[in-house]
Design a protein around this motif. Structure first.
Motif, PDB file in Angstrom:
ATOM      1  N   GLU A  64      47.512  26.696  37.756  1.00 53.67           N
ATOM      2  CA  GLU A  64      48.678  27.553  37.477  1.00 53.67           C
ATOM      3  C   GLU A  64      49.972  26.728  37.488  1.00 53.67           C
ATOM      4  N   SER A  65      50.012  25.728  38.347  1.00 49.76           N
ATOM      5  CA  SER A  65      51.214  24.901  38.432  1.00 49.76           C
ATOM      6  C   SER A  65      51.358  24.004  37.198  1.00 49.76           C
ATOM      7  N   PRO A  73      50.432  28.939  28.591  1.00 51.76           N
ATOM      8  CA  PRO A  73      49.631  30.017  29.179  1.00 51.76           C
ATOM      9  C   PRO A  73      48.202  29.568  29.499  1.00 51.76           C
ATOM     10  N   ILE A  74      47.575  30.295  30.429  1.00 49.84           N
ATOM     11  CA  ILE A  74      46.193  29.970  30.816  1.00 49.84           C
ATOM     12  C   ILE A  74      45.240  31.029  30.267  1.00 49.84           C
ATOM     13  N   GLN A  75      44.143  30.590  29.705  1.00 47.22           N
ATOM     14  CA  GLN A  75      43.027  31.485  29.378  1.00 47.22           C
ATOM     15  C   GLN A  75      41.917  31.155  30.371  1.00 47.22           C
ATOM     16  N   SER A  76      41.506  32.155  31.161  1.00 50.88           N
ATOM     17  CA  SER A  76      40.528  31.877  32.227  1.00 50.88           C
ATOM     18  C   SER A  76      39.135  32.389  31.890  1.00 50.88           C
ATOM     19  N   GLY A 117      47.012  26.527  21.682  1.00 56.66           N
ATOM     20  CA  GLY A 117      47.428  25.414  22.539  1.00 56.66           C
ATOM     21  C   GLY A 117      47.620  25.829  23.985  1.00 56.66           C
ATOM     22  N   HIS A 118      46.761  26.750  24.456  1.00 56.95           N
ATOM     23  CA  HIS A 118      46.842  27.165  25.859  1.00 56.95           C
ATOM     24  C   HIS A 118      45.948  26.271  26.729  1.00 56.95           C
ATOM     25  N   ILE A 119      46.057  26.496  28.040  1.00 58.54           N
ATOM     26  CA  ILE A 119      45.131  25.819  28.958  1.00 58.54           C
ATOM     27  C   ILE A 119      43.892  26.708  29.080  1.00 58.54           C
ATOM     28  N   LEU A 120      42.719  26.117  28.887  1.00 54.60           N
ATOM     29  CA  LEU A 120      41.479  26.840  29.134  1.00 54.60           C
ATOM     30  C   LEU A 120      41.044  26.477  30.548  1.00 54.60           C
ATOM     31  N   TYR A 121      40.987  27.477  31.443  1.00 54.41           N
ATOM     32  CA  TYR A 121      40.593  27.217  32.838  1.00 54.41           C
ATOM     33  C   TYR A 121      39.191  27.786  33.052  1.00 54.41           C
ATOM     34  N   ILE A 122      38.241  26.899  33.293  1.00 55.35           N
ATOM     35  CA  ILE A 122      36.843  27.332  33.466  1.00 55.35           C
ATOM     36  C   ILE A 122      36.525  27.254  34.956  1.00 55.35           C
TER      37      ILE A 122
END
Ligand SMILES: Nc1ncnc2c1ncn2[C@@H]1O[C@H](COP(=O)(O)OP(=O)(O)OP(=O)(O)O)[C@@H](O)[C@H]1O
Length: 285
Positions: A64-65, A73-76, A117-122
């Protein structure tokens, strides 16, 4: 200027937010002077990042930081044995438009993150079945692309697309990560905070707490870490999440009861629970 500074400048200019304070309140506190910067360097270099650490060590907070810092943005995705390609990529559905039925594709988190162009958080990446994640291999290596099997669309990732994954290796129900998948990540151990950094987190989270309560919790945290290092207690006994919860409770109820509910009762082993409460009792005196 480092590559991290350059990236922040580039994104700030692009988003016209020169005056904004990029690092949000409540950000991740690095356990040492290098870890945070080393992780950011991999993100800027577009390398997938694997955060390896026990429960409540701040892995999600760290992602998140990064999202705050790069205004991304994050896609989880929360992995489980039930995770399938549709949960990753999306699914077809029937919609009504202008009185007509049509089939539309609803994009899943991977497709959205790649396109925008988001962050993919797995999260808990080792909880997924071995055969589920190889579909991501081409998106995770230098190709940064993927062919969507449901639509045939070839998706080339947006330049900002980043991947972060988290793994708790000791967790029950997990399986070792497939080597080819693991090989695509740069891996970082994420330990529990201790010492000055832990005190810093407490000062930030509990500015109004009684200093005696803070000292009690920090002493207990130090003891628990020692027990974990000596193999006398399971790692999650020193979870920062549990210690934060215990402190928040202890601002309203008896400290030892707070420690019992927020920390001790989570441990399966009775002797560990008793040892923990004995330690807490010592610091109370
Ligand atoms: N280094 C840290 N800096 C800031 N906050 C932290 C840190 N370590 C733990 N925390 C805090 O502890 C709590 C738990 O953190 P978080 O949910 O990120 O852990 P996690 O490693 O993702 O856990 P899990 O593996 O169970 O999902 C949060 O409130 C988080 O803010």
């Amino acid at each position: 200027m480092t590559i991290i500074d350059e990236e922040i400048k580039k994104r700030t200019q692009r988003n016209h937010a020169e005056d904004s304070n990029l690092i949000g309140e409540g950000g991740y506190i690095s356990p040492d002077e290098n870890l945070w910067n080393d992780i950011l360097t991999a993100v800027v270099l577009k390398k997938p990042v694997l955060l390896k650490g026990p429960t409540g060590a701040g892995k999600t907070k760290l992602a998140e930081s990064v999202s705050d810092l790069f205004q991304q943005p994050i896609q989880s995705i929360n992995c489980s044995v039930d995770l399938d390609a549709e949960a990753l990529l999306g699914f077809k559905t029937l919609v009504q438009r202008d009185g007509q039925s049509a089939i539309e594709f609803v994009e899943g988190p991977v497709v959205t993150a790649m396109k925008h162009g988001h962050i993919l958080y797995i999260d808990e990446i080792n909880m997924a079945k071995a055969e589920t994640l190889p579909i991501l291999h081409s998106a995770l290596d230098y190709r940064r692309m993927l062919t969507n099997p449901f639509t045939g669309e070839v998706i080339q990732a947006h330049p900002d697309f980043s991947v972060m994954a988290a793994i708790n290796e000791g967790y029950i129900g997990t399986s070792p990560m497939n080597e080819a998948l693991k090989n695509r990540f740069i891996s970082y151990p994420i330990p529990y905070l201790s010492g000055e950094q832990l005190r810093g987190l407490w000062d930030r989270e509990f500015p109004d707490a009684d200093p005696k309560l803070k000292t009690f919790m920090l002493n207990l945290a130090g003891d628990l870490m020692k027990q974990v290092e000596n193999g006398l207690m399971s790692e999650e006994a020193a979870s920062i999440r549990s210690l934060l919860d215990a402190t928040a409770l202890a601002m309203h109820i008896d400290t030892l009861r707070a420690v019992r509910y927020a920390i001790a009762e989570k441990l399966d082993d009775e002797s560990e629970r008793n040892l923990l409460m004995d330690l807490a009792n010592t610091w109370r005196k």
